[in-house]
Design a protein around this motif. Structure first.
Motif, PDB file in Angstrom:
ATOM      1  N   MET A  55       0.843  -1.197   0.000  1.00 12.92           N
ATOM      2  CA  MET A  55       0.000   0.000   0.000  1.00 12.92           C
ATOM      3  C   MET A  55       0.883   1.255   0.000  1.00 12.92           C
ATOM      4  O   MET A  55       1.815   1.352   0.786  1.00 12.92           O
ATOM      5  CB  MET A  55      -0.924   0.005   1.232  1.00 12.92           C
ATOM      6  CG  MET A  55      -1.875   1.197   1.287  1.00 12.92           C
ATOM      7  SD  MET A  55      -2.874   1.236   2.795  1.00 12.92           S
ATOM      8  CE  MET A  55      -3.747  -0.321   2.668  1.00 12.92           C
ATOM      9  N   GLU A  56       0.569   2.215  -0.872  1.00 10.22           N
ATOM     10  CA  GLU A  56       1.347   3.431  -0.938  1.00 10.22           C
ATOM     11  C   GLU A  56       1.227   4.225   0.355  1.00 10.22           C
ATOM     12  O   GLU A  56       0.193   4.189   1.032  1.00 10.22           O
ATOM     13  CB  GLU A  56       0.873   4.287  -2.109  1.00 10.22           C
ATOM     14  CG  GLU A  56       1.117   3.644  -3.473  1.00 10.22           C
ATOM     15  CD  GLU A  56       0.665   4.558  -4.585  1.00 10.22           C
ATOM     16  OE1 GLU A  56       0.195   5.680  -4.275  1.00 10.22           O
ATOM     17  OE2 GLU A  56       0.784   4.165  -5.751  1.00 10.22           O
ATOM     18  N   TYR A  57       2.310   4.960   0.654  1.00  9.21           N
ATOM     19  CA  TYR A  57       2.338   5.721   1.899  1.00  9.21           C
ATOM     20  C   TYR A  57       1.247   6.785   1.918  1.00  9.21           C
ATOM     21  O   TYR A  57       0.617   7.031   2.956  1.00  9.21           O
ATOM     22  CB  TYR A  57       3.719   6.364   2.080  1.00  9.21           C
ATOM     23  CG  TYR A  57       3.852   7.143   3.360  1.00  9.21           C
ATOM     24  CD1 TYR A  57       3.878   6.487   4.593  1.00  9.21           C
ATOM     25  CD2 TYR A  57       3.950   8.525   3.341  1.00  9.21           C
ATOM     26  CE1 TYR A  57       4.003   7.197   5.767  1.00  9.21           C
ATOM     27  CE2 TYR A  57       4.067   9.245   4.517  1.00  9.21           C
ATOM     28  CZ  TYR A  57       4.101   8.575   5.727  1.00  9.21           C
ATOM     29  OH  TYR A  57       4.219   9.282   6.904  1.00  9.21           O
ATOM     30  N   LEU A  58       0.988   7.445   0.779  1.00  9.87           N
ATOM     31  CA  LEU A  58      -0.052   8.466   0.708  1.00  9.87           C
ATOM     32  C   LEU A  58      -1.409   7.880   1.055  1.00  9.87           C
ATOM     33  O   LEU A  58      -2.196   8.493   1.793  1.00  9.87           O
ATOM     34  CB  LEU A  58      -0.087   9.081  -0.689  1.00  9.87           C
ATOM     35  CG  LEU A  58      -1.191  10.115  -0.946  1.00  9.87           C
ATOM     36  CD1 LEU A  58      -1.061  11.293   0.007  1.00  9.87           C
ATOM     37  CD2 LEU A  58      -1.157  10.592  -2.396  1.00  9.87           C
ATOM     38  N   LEU A  59      -1.695   6.678   0.537  1.00  8.92           N
ATOM     39  CA  LEU A  59      -2.963   6.033   0.847  1.00  8.92           C
ATOM     40  C   LEU A  59      -3.055   5.709   2.333  1.00  8.92           C
ATOM     41  O   LEU A  59      -4.119   5.845   2.948  1.00  8.92           O
ATOM     42  CB  LEU A  59      -3.110   4.757   0.009  1.00  8.92           C
ATOM     43  CG  LEU A  59      -4.418   3.970   0.199  1.00  8.92           C
ATOM     44  CD1 LEU A  59      -5.629   4.846  -0.100  1.00  8.92           C
ATOM     45  CD2 LEU A  59      -4.422   2.728  -0.678  1.00  8.92           C
ATOM     46  N   GLN A  60      -1.948   5.287   2.929  1.00 11.23           N
ATOM     47  CA  GLN A  60      -1.936   5.017   4.359  1.00 11.23           C
ATOM     48  C   GLN A  60      -2.236   6.279   5.165  1.00 11.23           C
ATOM     49  O   GLN A  60      -2.975   6.224   6.163  1.00 11.23           O
ATOM     50  CB  GLN A  60      -0.577   4.446   4.768  1.00 11.23           C
ATOM     51  CG  GLN A  60      -0.274   3.065   4.194  1.00 11.23           C
ATOM     52  CD  GLN A  60       1.121   2.590   4.577  1.00 11.23           C
ATOM     53  OE1 GLN A  60       1.897   3.320   5.174  1.00 11.23           O
ATOM     54  NE2 GLN A  60       1.433   1.350   4.215  1.00 11.23           N
ATOM     55  N   VAL A  61      -1.663   7.412   4.728  1.00  9.93           N
ATOM     56  CA  VAL A  61      -1.914   8.679   5.419  1.00  9.93           C
ATOM     57  C   VAL A  61      -3.400   9.047   5.332  1.00  9.93           C
ATOM     58  O   VAL A  61      -4.004   9.484   6.315  1.00  9.93           O
ATOM     59  CB  VAL A  61      -1.042   9.802   4.825  1.00  9.93           C
ATOM     60  CG1 VAL A  61      -1.446  11.156   5.399  1.00  9.93           C
ATOM     61  CG2 VAL A  61       0.424   9.528   5.092  1.00  9.93           C
ATOM     62  N   LYS A  62      -3.999   8.851   4.156  1.00 12.59           N
ATOM     63  CA  LYS A  62      -5.414   9.179   3.984  1.00 12.59           C
ATOM     64  C   LYS A  62      -6.297   8.279   4.842  1.00 12.59           C
ATOM     65  O   LYS A  62      -7.268   8.743   5.451  1.00 12.59           O
ATOM     66  CB  LYS A  62      -5.811   9.049   2.511  1.00 12.59           C
ATOM     67  CG  LYS A  62      -5.211  10.125   1.627  1.00 12.59           C
ATOM     68  CD  LYS A  62      -5.663   9.963   0.184  1.00 12.59           C
ATOM     69  CE  LYS A  62      -5.068  11.048  -0.696  1.00 12.59           C
ATOM     70  NZ  LYS A  62      -5.493  10.920  -2.105  1.00 12.59           N
ATOM     71  N   ILE A  63      -5.972   6.981   4.889  1.00 11.33           N
ATOM     72  CA  ILE A  63      -6.748   6.065   5.722  1.00 11.33           C
ATOM     73  C   ILE A  63      -6.584   6.430   7.191  1.00 11.33           C
ATOM     74  O   ILE A  63      -7.539   6.382   7.978  1.00 11.33           O
ATOM     75  CB  ILE A  63      -6.310   4.609   5.459  1.00 11.33           C
ATOM     76  CG1 ILE A  63      -6.681   4.195   4.030  1.00 11.33           C
ATOM     77  CG2 ILE A  63      -6.962   3.670   6.472  1.00 11.33           C
ATOM     78  CD1 ILE A  63      -6.219   2.810   3.656  1.00 11.33           C
ATOM     79  N   ALA A  80      -6.032   9.453   8.293  1.00 10.47           N
ATOM     80  CA  ALA A  80      -6.852  10.650   8.481  1.00 10.47           C
ATOM     81  C   ALA A  80      -8.323  10.275   8.597  1.00 10.47           C
ATOM     82  O   ALA A  80      -9.064  10.851   9.408  1.00 10.47           O
ATOM     83  CB  ALA A  80      -6.643  11.614   7.310  1.00 10.47           C
ATOM     84  N   LEU A  81      -8.750   9.304   7.798  1.00  9.11           N
ATOM     85  CA  LEU A  81     -10.141   8.841   7.847  1.00  9.11           C
ATOM     86  C   LEU A  81     -10.474   8.297   9.228  1.00  9.11           C
ATOM     87  O   LEU A  81     -11.480   8.687   9.844  1.00  9.11           O
ATOM     88  CB  LEU A  81     -10.355   7.769   6.767  1.00  9.11           C
ATOM     89  CG  LEU A  81     -11.762   7.234   6.524  1.00  9.11           C
ATOM     90  CD1 LEU A  81     -11.860   6.706   5.090  1.00  9.11           C
ATOM     91  CD2 LEU A  81     -12.118   6.115   7.492  1.00  9.11           C
ATOM     92  N   VAL A  82      -9.625   7.405   9.737  1.00  8.61           N
ATOM     93  CA  VAL A  82      -9.873   6.794  11.048  1.00  8.61           C
ATOM     94  C   VAL A  82      -9.775   7.845  12.154  1.00  8.61           C
ATOM     95  O   VAL A  82     -10.596   7.873  13.081  1.00  8.61           O
ATOM     96  CB  VAL A  82      -8.881   5.644  11.297  1.00  8.61           C
ATOM     97  CG1 VAL A  82      -9.052   5.090  12.710  1.00  8.61           C
ATOM     98  CG2 VAL A  82      -9.069   4.540  10.272  1.00  8.61           C
ATOM     99  N   GLY A  83      -8.760   8.734  12.035  1.00  9.94           N
ATOM    100  CA  GLY A  83      -8.588   9.759  13.054  1.00  9.94           C
ATOM    101  C   GLY A  83      -9.777  10.696  13.137  1.00  9.94           C
ATOM    102  O   GLY A  83     -10.249  11.036  14.229  1.00  9.94           O
ATOM    103  N   LEU A  84     -10.275  11.143  11.978  1.00  7.37           N
ATOM    104  CA  LEU A  84     -11.449  12.012  11.961  1.00  7.37           C
ATOM    105  C   LEU A  84     -12.658  11.317  12.577  1.00  7.37           C
ATOM    106  O   LEU A  84     -13.419  11.926  13.331  1.00  7.37           O
ATOM    107  CB  LEU A  84     -11.764  12.429  10.525  1.00  7.37           C
ATOM    108  CG  LEU A  84     -11.109  13.711  10.014  1.00  7.37           C
ATOM    109  CD1 LEU A  84     -11.440  13.908   8.541  1.00  7.37           C
ATOM    110  CD2 LEU A  84     -11.562  14.914  10.815  1.00  7.37           C
ATOM    111  N   LEU A  85     -12.831  10.044  12.245  1.00  6.00           N
ATOM    112  CA  LEU A  85     -13.971   9.296  12.768  1.00  6.00           C
ATOM    113  C   LEU A  85     -13.916   9.208  14.290  1.00  6.00           C
ATOM    114  O   LEU A  85     -14.886   9.533  14.987  1.00  6.00           O
ATOM    115  CB  LEU A  85     -13.994   7.894  12.153  1.00  6.00           C
ATOM    116  CG  LEU A  85     -15.089   6.951  12.674  1.00  6.00           C
ATOM    117  CD1 LEU A  85     -16.463   7.502  12.364  1.00  6.00           C
ATOM    118  CD2 LEU A  85     -14.920   5.554  12.073  1.00  6.00           C
TER     119      LEU A  85
END
Length: 302
Positions: free
Chosen positions: A1-9, A11-16
């Motif tokens: 998995m690309e690092y950028l995608l990991q950062v976005k995921i 952010a998704l979990v953190g926001l939730l």
């Protein structure tokens, strides 16, 4: 998995999780159930909202809009689209008006479906103007106090309409994260959304508690609202990961719509209400500058 995608995921979990955390504070802490709250409580909410306004102002002017204009112009040049019509700016305006129209439809439905006592406008004119239905009680405005919710209106129907209107915005906010192509931009915009959404979900939770909504429904409202920004992030990630032939163009258009939403939130929601409500004006400006400076520093370091 690309690092950028990991950062976005991430952010998704953190926001939730953080949205759930701030949303359940008023439901669990008795102090926030007070009908009129306290002056300290109202002041803290106002200053946090001013800080969020500065953060969004910087995110809008220094990050989202410049990146969007660069991407959409590059894509139009690649497709050899030549027109004197300001198409990129028109797309941003479309995002602005989509959110505005949806919100007005929701508020109009509330006015038509509510009782006579409930038909007082959630969005006031003049010095009391503020969108998203974060209303202030006239007595509180006269006394120089500001709150994001009307503590005197105990209507589950109005609370549901407020929840629905806020949820529509959150999806577009999440899009701004999911469509980014650099790690730093994801983190910067995530901070902007988190600061804003924390105060909004906190205020929404107070509104639900004051409206005597059943605890199970309060949990459902907060849970669904917390998932709206992650849903927007997921949609943005899907568009970028699909790598469609027209994927770059779609990404640019969605970025423009998200930029229009940020403009709406910043200039019609937070800043006018905070700066037009009486009390602690210089302190409010200081917190707006503080929020802007934090984001400007992150942009400069990038």
């Amino acid at each position: 998995m690309e690092y950028l995608l990991q950062v976005k995921i991430g952010a998704l979990v953190g926001l939730l999780l953080l949205t759930l955390f701030f949303g359940f504070i008023p439901a669990r802490v008795k102090w926030f159930r007070l009908t009129n709250g306290t002056e300290t409580h109202r002041t803290v909410l106002s200053l946090i909202s001013c800080f969020a306004g500065g953060v969004f102002l910087a995110a809008c002017l220094l990050d989202i809009i410049p990146d969007y204009l660069s991407d959409i112009n590059a894509e139009l040049d690649a497709r050899k689209v030549a027109t004197s019509f300001p198409l990129p700016e028109f797309i941003m305006a479309a995002g602005f008006f989509i959110v505005l129209i949806l919100e007005k439809i929701v508020l109009n439905c509330r006015e038509m479906g509510g009782t006579q006592d409930e038909r007082t406008r959630l969005i006031h004119d003049g010095t009391n103007g503020h969108s998203h239905g974060h209303e202030t009680h006239p007595d509180m405005e006269d006394s120089g106090h500001h709150v994001h919710v009307d503590f005197q209106a105990h209507s589950p129907f109005r609370s549901f309409m407020l929840f629905l209107s806020l949820s529509l915005h959150s999806v577009f906010e999440g899009l701004a994260i999911g469509l980014q192509n650099t790690n730093s931009k994801v983190l910067e915009i995530c901070i902007a959304i988190l600061v804003h959404k924390s105060i909004i979900v906190f205020s929404l939770s107070v509104k639900l508690v004051q409206s005597a909504v059943r605890p199970l429904w309060v949990a459902a409202y907060i849970g669904v609202f917390a998932m709206m920004s992650p849903l927007g992030i997921a949609i943005g990630i899907s568009v970028m990961e699909a790598q469609l032939e027209a994927g770059v163009l779609i990404q640019s258009i969605l970025e423009g719509l998200a930029a229009g939403t940020f403009i709406y939130i910043t200039f019609l929601e937070i800043l006018p209400h905070e700066l037009n409500s009486p009390g602690k004006q210089l302190l409010k400006v200081l917190f707006i500058l503080l929020g802007f400076s934090v984001m400007a520093a992150l942009t400069f370091l990038d």
